[in-house]
Design a protein around this motif. Structure first.
Motif, short mmCIF file in Angstrom:
data_model
loop_
_atom_site.label_atom_id
_atom_site.label_comp_id
_atom_site.label_asym_id
_atom_site.label_seq_id
_atom_site.Cartn_x
_atom_site.Cartn_y
_atom_site.Cartn_z
N HIS A 173 -2.31 -4.85 0.93
CA HIS A 173 -0.98 -4.30 1.08
C HIS A 173 -1.75 -3.24 1.36
O HIS A 173 -2.33 -1.89 0.20
N GLY A 182 9.26 -2.48 -1.32
CA GLY A 182 7.80 -2.78 -1.24
C GLY A 182 7.00 -4.22 -1.12
O GLY A 182 7.94 -4.80 -0.79
N GLU A 199 -0.02 0.87 3.08
CA GLU A 199 1.74 1.89 3.00
C GLU A 199 1.08 2.81 3.73
O GLU A 199 0.04 3.67 3.15
N LYS A 258 10.66 0.49 2.03
CA LYS A 258 11.08 0.97 0.62
C LYS A 258 10.83 -0.26 -0.35
O LYS A 258 11.27 0.56 -1.29
N MET A 300 5.43 5.69 2.29
CA MET A 300 6.58 5.28 1.70
C MET A 300 7.45 4.13 1.92
O MET A 300 7.95 3.73 1.50
N THR A 333 6.22 -4.44 5.63
CA THR A 333 7.05 -4.05 4.73
C THR A 333 7.56 -2.18 4.10
O THR A 333 7.34 -1.79 5.51
N ARG A 361 5.76 4.75 -8.21
CA ARG A 361 6.46 5.90 -6.93
C ARG A 361 6.15 6.97 -6.76
O ARG A 361 6.34 8.11 -6.41
#
Length: 316
Positions: free
Chosen positions: A281, A268, A283, A266, A286, A264, A192
């Motif tokens: 997945h 995760g 993103e 924050k 974030m 999804t 992260r």
């Protein structure tokens, strides 16, 4: 001779009267009912029986007696004698363990098999890490592509042949794990931190960032996950392209035509999918993302699955 015969017959007669008519035991030895004159006559003519021999003869008559049940070391133990008299084995737990020596052999055989499996698994994992191009300890890792090394992960550039945009890079866990869903908290925190730094860096250039992870082959030791990082124009809407690709893959390859696409945020993946399930997945930054659970045929999802979709978002 006649007296000896009379004594013997008398002893046999006495032995037959060891129990009364109700079955209650009234004597234990053949001469329990003999009078004093009978005992004196036995002593005088040498007809008495050794006490040890008498005990041996009486015990050996029992159907439950087996001489092999008592070992040399147990011969003089009271507990061993009581077990014989009670019809018990000298080692009552041997049957539960699988029958004495054969049970011990079976136990050792299973232990040896388990040990062999553990050694084989360890050797397989060591070989996989040595040949893995993403492991830091591997000689096959392209060292010139590494940009930064964190506590639990590192950042490297994508190989020139697979790079689709300037700034295309990878976030790789240092531990040889098949997915970030299997990573511990320290690894997730480190990943992260890299994400936050990259988002800030590309935001200064007016760009968004795609973070993509394809987790499949989770039962194979050679699988080492990574997160692909692709900067895209800030005005683009990549969610539409990925959602369409997920639906096409589901309808074409899944036998049950399930369309498994989850949003999804924050938090995760921790509350979206359990460990051990294959997934893709993506993103956008974030704050938002999409999770696609792979179908039964994982081979449909090639390593470049996400890159092929991301190309549609990039300018020509």
């Amino acid at each position: 001779g006649r007296r000896g015969g009379e004594a013997t017959n008398e002893g046999r007669k006495l032995a037959l009267e060891s129990h009364d008519k109700d079955g209650k035991r009234v004597s234990y030895f053949a001469d329990d009912g003999a009078d004093l004159s009978h005992l004196v006559r036995q002593q005088k003519f040498g007809e008495e029986e050794n006490v040890d021999d008498l005990l041996l003869r009486n015990i050996s008559k029992r159907k439950s007696f087996k001489a092999a049940e008592i070992g040399v070391d147990e011969e003089y133990e009271n507990d061993a004698s009581l077990r014989v008299l009670g019809g018990m084995s000298a080692h009552p737990s041997s049957k539960r363990r699988g029958g004495g020596a054969s049970g011990r052999r079976q136990h050792h055989s299973e232990a040896d098999k388990q040990r062999s499996r553990s050694i084989a698994a360890y050797q397989s994992s060591v070989k996989a890490e040595q040949e893995c191009p993403l492991c830091l300890s591997s000689t096959k890792r392209p060292k010139h592509l590494v940009v930064a090394i964190g506590q639990m992960s590192y950042l490297r550039l994508q190989s020139p042949k697979q790079s689709i945009a300037e700034g295309h890079c990878l976030i790789v866990p240092t531990e040889h794990i098949p997915s970030t869903r299997a990573a511990d908290d320290n690894t997730l925190i480190d990943i992260r931190n890299f994400k936050k730094s990259l988002v800030r860096m590309f935001a200064a250039e007016g760009k968004q960032v795609l973070f993509m992870e394809l987790a499949k082959g989770l039962d194979r030791s050679r699988s080492h996950t990574c997160i692909e990082v692709v900067p895209i124009p800030g005005s683009s809407q990549p969610e539409l392209f990925f959602k369409q690709a997920f639906e096409q893959a589901s309808s074409e390859w899944d036998t049950n035509h399930a369309k498994r696409c989850l949003a999804t945020g924050k938090s995760g993946l921790s509350d979206k999918i359990p460990p051990g399930f294959p997934y893709f997945h993506v993103e956008v930054g974030m704050d938002k993302g999409m999770l696609h659970v792979l179908g039964q045929d994982e081979s449909v999802y090639k390593p470049g699955f996400g890159r092929g979709i991301a190309r549609s978002v990039l300018p020509d």
